[in-house]
Design an enzyme around this catalytic site. Sequence first.
Site, mmCIF file in Angstrom:
data_model
loop_
_atom_site.group_PDB
_atom_site.id
_atom_site.type_symbol
_atom_site.label_atom_id
_atom_site.label_comp_id
_atom_site.label_asym_id
_atom_site.label_seq_id
_atom_site.Cartn_x
_atom_site.Cartn_y
_atom_site.Cartn_z
ATOM 1 N N ARG A 1 17.191 33.477 -22.699
ATOM 2 C CA ARG A 1 15.758 33.521 -22.417
ATOM 3 C C ARG A 1 15.463 33.519 -20.932
ATOM 4 O O ARG A 1 14.556 34.233 -20.466
ATOM 5 C CB ARG A 1 15.052 32.360 -23.118
ATOM 6 C CG ARG A 1 13.544 32.296 -22.910
ATOM 7 C CD ARG A 1 12.832 33.621 -22.996
ATOM 8 N NE ARG A 1 13.141 34.386 -24.198
ATOM 9 C CZ ARG A 1 12.890 35.673 -24.349
ATOM 10 N NH1 ARG A 1 12.355 36.373 -23.357
ATOM 11 N NH2 ARG A 1 13.199 36.294 -25.457
ATOM 12 N N LYS B 1 -0.175 37.948 -3.679
ATOM 13 C CA LYS B 1 -0.680 37.559 -4.999
ATOM 14 C C LYS B 1 0.471 37.585 -6.007
ATOM 15 O O LYS B 1 0.511 38.389 -6.928
ATOM 16 C CB LYS B 1 -1.827 38.483 -5.420
ATOM 17 C CG LYS B 1 -3.037 38.382 -4.501
ATOM 18 C CD LYS B 1 -4.102 39.399 -4.856
ATOM 19 C CE LYS B 1 -5.271 39.328 -3.885
ATOM 20 N NZ LYS B 1 -6.296 40.362 -4.168
ATOM 21 N N LYS C 1 -7.665 38.098 8.656
ATOM 22 C CA LYS C 1 -8.521 38.493 7.550
ATOM 23 C C LYS C 1 -9.976 38.097 7.801
ATOM 24 O O LYS C 1 -10.308 37.522 8.831
ATOM 25 C CB LYS C 1 -7.998 37.894 6.241
ATOM 26 C CG LYS C 1 -6.657 38.520 5.824
ATOM 27 C CD LYS C 1 -6.163 37.999 4.510
ATOM 28 C CE LYS C 1 -7.042 38.385 3.334
ATOM 29 N NZ LYS C 1 -7.061 39.843 3.103
ATOM 30 N N GLU D 1 -7.979 42.961 9.593
ATOM 31 C CA GLU D 1 -8.774 43.550 8.515
ATOM 32 C C GLU D 1 -10.106 44.025 9.057
ATOM 33 O O GLU D 1 -10.795 43.288 9.779
ATOM 34 C CB GLU D 1 -9.003 42.498 7.424
ATOM 35 C CG GLU D 1 -9.853 42.979 6.266
ATOM 36 C CD GLU D 1 -10.063 41.890 5.227
ATOM 37 O OE1 GLU D 1 -11.237 41.617 4.885
ATOM 38 O OE2 GLU D 1 -9.063 41.312 4.757
ATOM 39 N N ASP E 1 -10.389 47.806 4.592
ATOM 40 C CA ASP E 1 -10.628 47.087 3.356
ATOM 41 C C ASP E 1 -11.873 47.590 2.638
ATOM 42 O O ASP E 1 -12.950 47.690 3.244
ATOM 43 C CB ASP E 1 -10.768 45.585 3.647
ATOM 44 C CG ASP E 1 -10.799 44.752 2.382
ATOM 45 O OD1 ASP E 1 -9.942 44.979 1.509
ATOM 46 O OD2 ASP E 1 -11.689 43.887 2.250
#
Length: 349
Positions: free
Chosen positions: A140, A173, A205, A238, A265
């Site tokens: 597994r 992410k 950012k 960004e 962006d």
Amino acid sequence: MLSIYPVVAPCLFTTSRRIVRMAATARNPSKSFESIALKPPLHPTYDLKGIIKLALAEDAGGQGDVTSMATIPIDMEVEANFLAKEDGIIAGIALAEMVFEEVDPSLKVDWSQKDGDNVHKGLQFGKVYGRAHNIVVAERVVLNFMQRMSGIATLTKEMADAAYPACILETRKTSPGLRLVDKWAVLIGGGRNHRMGLFDMVLIKDNHISIAGGVTSAIKSVDMYLEQKKLQMEVEVETRTLEEVHEVLRYASQTKTSLTRIMLDNMVVPLQNGDVDVSMLKEAVDVINGRFETEASGNVTLETIHKIGQTGVTYISSGALTHSVKALDISLKIDTELALLVGRRTKRA
């Protein structure tokens, strides 16, 4: 320790990334990272072997496999076959070998495919032979890693092909604790890695810009910080509007800067008919005119990525590569004939 100089290479040369040096190297030298065709990305502290131990301990719960202990003679040996239940890109073979090595170094593993190869539904692409109890214990954990990695690699390959000539990147992410594994799968699928974490690249950012008081102030602060600390690394900022792009270019034309890439962006605008308008993105790329690398972010899907890639942008980043993984269906079967019979009945093989 990790060099502060980033690895920069065209999409076609992802296999040249340097080897990870950590406690993850298998005990058997023939199964070490030195023999892996596509090596994992660099990380200065990540313990891949520790992640494997954690996954096995999570399954064992301090008691071990009570079902196997109750049903399988301790000295029984068997052969189990890996079976693909759907088409895709296989990934995690090297990691599977590490899991088997951790559980039982005497297990013998043989593959007809390698990481990055296409597999089709019903294909037997590898086998493991040895003590039945230990094969079932490892099963597994091996499949969990392989199914996730293969799902990421499969989507990455689709996105990378559609994005050409732009390169596809993942983001941060990723599943907590599995970042290196997720990013390794992206490499196997033909993508490129974005920054590994907060430590190996400066990425200014929107929140940094808001706190710093604007794009120019933010870049200026980064330039000063890197100079003071005598650091050299990639710097990306960004931008959300064409005005911000022009502001960045004005600053760069007047001042020596460490900036290397401009993120564009959400300059891909969705339309009601399901299409996207990339005119703003194209204008931004044309204005930058090769002075910096460019990266498109936002509204990136399999349906939109080809159009985005035709704008001349250097990179396209997509969080979906790792945050919305659809695992590739793979199984490990001792009775392969029965497994195929059941698979045909359920249309899964």
